[in-house]
Motif scaffolding. Structure first.
Motif, mmCIF file in Angstrom:
data_model
loop_
_atom_site.group_PDB
_atom_site.id
_atom_site.type_symbol
_atom_site.label_atom_id
_atom_site.label_comp_id
_atom_site.label_asym_id
_atom_site.label_seq_id
_atom_site.Cartn_x
_atom_site.Cartn_y
_atom_site.Cartn_z
ATOM 1 N N ARG A 89 -6.969 -6.786 9.509
ATOM 2 C CA ARG A 89 -7.484 -5.640 8.602
ATOM 3 C C ARG A 89 -6.144 -4.773 8.238
ATOM 4 O O ARG A 89 -6.152 -3.497 7.865
ATOM 5 C CB ARG A 89 -8.622 -4.718 9.389
ATOM 6 C CG ARG A 89 -9.923 -5.291 9.565
ATOM 7 C CD ARG A 89 -10.732 -4.551 10.230
ATOM 8 N NE ARG A 89 -11.332 -3.297 9.384
ATOM 9 C CZ ARG A 89 -11.123 -1.941 9.619
ATOM 10 N NH1 ARG A 89 -10.589 -1.754 10.920
ATOM 11 N NH2 ARG A 89 -11.430 -1.013 9.128
ATOM 12 N N GLY A 90 -5.203 -5.341 8.330
ATOM 13 C CA GLY A 90 -3.872 -4.618 8.019
ATOM 14 C C GLY A 90 -3.456 -3.752 8.839
ATOM 15 O O GLY A 90 -3.794 -3.512 9.941
ATOM 16 N N LEU A 91 -2.374 -2.854 8.381
ATOM 17 C CA LEU A 91 -1.834 -1.691 9.057
ATOM 18 C C LEU A 91 -3.021 -0.580 9.544
ATOM 19 O O LEU A 91 -3.027 -0.220 10.608
ATOM 20 C CB LEU A 91 -0.900 -0.940 8.642
ATOM 21 C CG LEU A 91 0.437 -1.882 8.590
ATOM 22 C CD1 LEU A 91 1.560 -1.051 7.411
ATOM 23 C CD2 LEU A 91 1.058 -2.018 9.685
ATOM 24 N N LEU B 234 0.942 -1.239 -0.035
ATOM 25 C CA LEU B 234 0.114 0.029 0.097
ATOM 26 C C LEU B 234 1.014 1.124 -0.093
ATOM 27 O O LEU B 234 2.033 1.198 0.235
ATOM 28 C CB LEU B 234 -0.986 -0.025 1.245
ATOM 29 C CG LEU B 234 -2.087 -1.079 1.368
ATOM 30 C CD1 LEU B 234 -2.724 -0.686 2.517
ATOM 31 C CD2 LEU B 234 -2.932 -1.122 0.213
ATOM 32 N N ALA B 235 0.300 2.399 -0.611
ATOM 33 C CA ALA B 235 1.060 3.568 -0.578
ATOM 34 C C ALA B 235 1.330 4.155 0.818
ATOM 35 O O ALA B 235 0.632 3.780 1.804
ATOM 36 C CB ALA B 235 0.376 4.616 -1.397
ATOM 37 N N LYS B 236 2.435 4.676 1.192
ATOM 38 C CA LYS B 236 2.762 4.813 2.330
ATOM 39 C C LYS B 236 1.753 5.751 3.110
ATOM 40 O O LYS B 236 1.781 5.820 4.607
ATOM 41 C CB LYS B 236 4.149 5.850 2.339
ATOM 42 C CG LYS B 236 3.866 7.302 1.604
ATOM 43 C CD LYS B 236 5.416 7.900 1.508
ATOM 44 C CE LYS B 236 5.168 9.027 0.742
ATOM 45 N NZ LYS B 236 6.444 10.015 0.671
ATOM 46 N N GLN B 237 1.109 6.622 2.576
ATOM 47 C CA GLN B 237 -0.167 7.349 3.499
ATOM 48 C C GLN B 237 -1.060 6.440 4.183
ATOM 49 O O GLN B 237 -1.721 6.712 5.132
ATOM 50 C CB GLN B 237 -1.019 8.251 2.584
ATOM 51 C CG GLN B 237 -1.738 7.824 1.408
ATOM 52 C CD GLN B 237 -0.922 7.820 0.142
ATOM 53 O OE1 GLN B 237 0.451 7.953 0.138
ATOM 54 N NE2 GLN B 237 -1.536 7.914 -1.115
ATOM 55 N N HIS B 238 -1.176 5.070 3.616
ATOM 56 C CA HIS B 238 -2.059 4.252 4.111
ATOM 57 C C HIS B 238 -1.256 3.353 5.157
ATOM 58 O O HIS B 238 -1.948 2.434 5.832
ATOM 59 C CB HIS B 238 -2.693 3.240 3.015
ATOM 60 C CG HIS B 238 -3.566 4.026 2.018
ATOM 61 N ND1 HIS B 238 -4.624 4.911 2.559
ATOM 62 C CD2 HIS B 238 -3.369 4.196 0.618
ATOM 63 C CE1 HIS B 238 -5.108 5.435 1.335
ATOM 64 N NE2 HIS B 238 -4.386 4.957 0.563
ATOM 65 N N TYR C 102 -7.739 -6.484 25.740
ATOM 66 C CA TYR C 102 -8.109 -6.030 24.744
ATOM 67 C C TYR C 102 -7.212 -6.820 23.388
ATOM 68 O O TYR C 102 -6.341 -7.590 23.632
ATOM 69 C CB TYR C 102 -7.595 -4.351 24.625
ATOM 70 C CG TYR C 102 -8.379 -3.663 25.495
ATOM 71 C CD1 TYR C 102 -9.515 -3.089 25.361
ATOM 72 C CD2 TYR C 102 -7.642 -3.487 26.863
ATOM 73 C CE1 TYR C 102 -9.982 -2.209 26.052
ATOM 74 C CE2 TYR C 102 -8.409 -2.862 27.828
ATOM 75 C CZ TYR C 102 -9.511 -2.199 27.488
ATOM 76 O OH TYR C 102 -10.124 -1.260 28.358
ATOM 77 N N CYS C 103 -7.373 -6.716 22.299
ATOM 78 C CA CYS C 103 -6.692 -7.117 21.164
ATOM 79 C C CYS C 103 -6.547 -6.076 19.970
ATOM 80 O O CYS C 103 -7.404 -5.430 19.708
ATOM 81 C CB CYS C 103 -7.189 -8.442 20.627
ATOM 82 S SG CYS C 103 -8.719 -8.252 19.547
ATOM 83 N N ALA C 104 -5.372 -6.006 19.457
ATOM 84 C CA ALA C 104 -5.002 -5.134 18.548
ATOM 85 C C ALA C 104 -4.341 -5.755 17.595
ATOM 86 O O ALA C 104 -3.403 -6.602 17.308
ATOM 87 C CB ALA C 104 -4.053 -4.092 19.030
ATOM 88 N N THR D 250 -13.681 -10.855 4.786
ATOM 89 C CA THR D 250 -13.138 -12.106 4.979
ATOM 90 C C THR D 250 -11.665 -11.982 5.304
ATOM 91 O O THR D 250 -11.082 -10.984 5.228
ATOM 92 C CB THR D 250 -13.342 -12.905 3.516
ATOM 93 O OG1 THR D 250 -12.172 -12.630 2.650
ATOM 94 C CG2 THR D 250 -14.502 -13.014 2.843
ATOM 95 N N PRO D 251 -11.031 -13.205 5.515
ATOM 96 C CA PRO D 251 -9.525 -13.034 6.019
ATOM 97 C C PRO D 251 -8.753 -13.023 4.747
ATOM 98 O O PRO D 251 -7.275 -12.654 4.845
ATOM 99 C CB PRO D 251 -9.351 -14.432 6.690
ATOM 100 C CG PRO D 251 -10.959 -15.055 7.063
ATOM 101 C CD PRO D 251 -11.729 -14.463 6.152
ATOM 102 N N ALA D 252 -9.157 -13.164 3.527
ATOM 103 C CA ALA D 252 -8.429 -13.249 2.231
ATOM 104 C C ALA D 252 -8.195 -11.616 1.989
ATOM 105 O O ALA D 252 -8.776 -11.016 2.094
ATOM 106 C CB ALA D 252 -9.032 -14.123 1.127
ATOM 107 N N TYR D 253 -6.911 -11.730 1.038
ATOM 108 C CA TYR D 253 -6.661 -10.489 0.710
ATOM 109 C C TYR D 253 -6.387 -10.680 -0.906
ATOM 110 O O TYR D 253 -6.074 -11.856 -1.404
ATOM 111 C CB TYR D 253 -5.257 -10.155 1.312
ATOM 112 C CG TYR D 253 -5.254 -9.610 2.675
ATOM 113 C CD1 TYR D 253 -5.281 -8.444 2.933
ATOM 114 C CD2 TYR D 253 -4.822 -10.313 3.660
ATOM 115 C CE1 TYR D 253 -5.221 -7.865 4.475
ATOM 116 C CE2 TYR D 253 -4.950 -10.196 4.878
ATOM 117 C CZ TYR D 253 -4.902 -8.792 5.240
ATOM 118 O OH TYR D 253 -4.869 -8.316 6.623
#
Length: 412
Positions: free
Chosen positions: A375-377, A72-76, A368-370, A280-283
């Motif tokens: 859902r990626g970064l 992904l582009a750096k802004q994301h 908690y969980c992070a 879904t878990p897939a990318y």
């Protein structure tokens, strides 16, 4: 006897171990853990990050191949409150992102204990705290921490997964997992089989083909092939358009760029690419040049492997081919469930968040969980802000009654 107990990480019989008191314990010093620690720090909440490896962001330093870049582009891909430098490449190389994580930890004063393997975390009802048992891998000594809040942030890429294949133990060539692969150099002229057609598998196949290896890749399931540029457009549109419309725009652009990928063994699923990522878990697979080499025949697409006979691999279509090396790009699993003992259903059997977004990040008793909902970064950043705000709010609510008590005592 005491020496043996120390070497095994166990306490000598009858010896009560001192608790190291913390406000918040975070398990995992990857992007999710660092983001949570930073967001807590900005709200005046003290935390400690326990990390099994010898550095922060160990996935990016120790378990990725040389050519990898952020898809992904750096802004994301910036963590909360610290954007990437304007002069940085749009798609950051591995080493640049690793340096960014170092700078991020330093910028926000993230407190870490490296080479700490968490063995158990359980909620003590009597104390109203989480008791975390860890092993100092450098000394072999056991440690015990106590904290009101616990954040599981070890991520989904914790333990490599290699499928069981009949005869694989007798394969005479090199067998690697993607986390052990670095470069295709030295593979020129060799027949290499890549098992798995996700982002890692596709990029490793490309790297091998560029290095001159006779490369084949197993594609078992349907996949969405996109480019970085197309996906960057999709990420931008996500703020403004519904998922179904983003899917249509992305698929139109993909058709213009790739044509019909099914002609080359890459079938697209019925669900749209952006809907698949969100639900879904897939990318989707970001193409780095692999598809062009598949079209020219430099990379062969093969069905699932059935068994191994010496250096020959048999596939489900009955065909057999000899190989010099096999690379398993077959993913990872989370190990959170192995050490988290007082779980209230926050974490599922697969070690990831049991509940779906957006109600996935908070459990009971300060748990908690992070970064555990795939859902990626971007998702890690959201989780960090939610968690930090929740803990900060609770701290403020506790502080006001305490302050009122002090004032009453002063008046009396």
């Amino acid at each position: 006897m005491a020496q043996q107990a120390a070497e095994s990480g166990q306490r000598p019989a009858g010896e009560e171990q001192e608790h190291k008191q913390e406000e918040v314990i975070i398990v995992g010093a990857g992007p999710s853990g660092l983001a949570a620690a930073a967001c807590l720090s900005l709200r005046g909440v003290r935390s400690l990050v326990l990390e099994r490896d010898d550095c922060v962001g160990s996935l990016w330093r120790n378990r990725t191949y040389d050519r990898v870049r952020l898809h992904l582009a750096k802004q994301h891909c910036a963590l909360p409150h610290l954007p990437h430098d304007a002069a940085a490449p749009t798609y950051l190389p591995r080493d640049d992102f690793a340096r960014y994580l170092d700078g991020y930890a330093a910028r926000f004063g993230v407190r870490t204990r490296l080479r700490r393997e968490v063995r158990e975390a359980r909620f003590d009802e009597a104390r109203g705290e989480w008791i975390v048992e860890a092993l100092d891998l450098a000394t072999g000594k056991a440690e015990r921490y106590a904290a009101r809040h616990l954040v599981a942030a070890a991520g989904e890429n914790d333990e490599k997964v290699v499928p069981e294949v009949p005869g694989l133990d007798g394969f005479p060539g090199k067998v690697l997992h993607a986390c052990e692969y670095r470069t295709g150099k030295g593979m020129e002229g060799k027949a290499v089989l890549v098992v798995g057609s996700g982002n890692s598998g596709m990029e490793i196949a490309y790297d091998l083909a560029v290095a001159g290896a006779a490369t084949s890749i197993i594609v078992r399931s349907e996949l969405h092939l996109v480019t970085k540029e197309i996906w960057n457009v999709a990420m931008t549109l996500y703020k403004y358009l519904p998922l179904w419309l983003i899917d249509r725009i992305v698929l139109l652009m993909c058709h213009l760029v790739f044509g019909d990928t099914s002609r080359y063994g890459l079938r697209r699923p019925a669900i749209g690419p952006f809907s698949m990522k969100i639900n879904t878990p897939a990318y989707p697979v970001i193409d780095v040049g692999t598809y062009a080499k598949i079209r020219t025949g430099e990379i062969q697409v093969l069905p699932e492997m059935r068994s191994v006979h010496g250096d020959v691999v048999e596939f489900t279509d009955g065909k057999r081919r000899p190989f010099d090396a096999i690379v398993f790009a077959t993913g990872y699993r989370s190990t959170t469930k192995q050490w988290l003992k007082s779980d209230d259903g926050l974490i599922g059997e697969d070690g990831m968040a049991r509940r779906s977004f957006p109600g996935h990040w908070k459990g009971r008793n300060g748990l908690y969980c992070a970064g555990m909902v795939r859902r990626g970064l971007y998702g890690s950043c959201e989780d960090a802000e939610f968690i930090a705000e929740d803990i900060s709010s609770k701290k403020k609510q506790q502080t006001v009654p305490n302050l009122m008590t002090v004032m009453r005592r002063a008046i009396d």
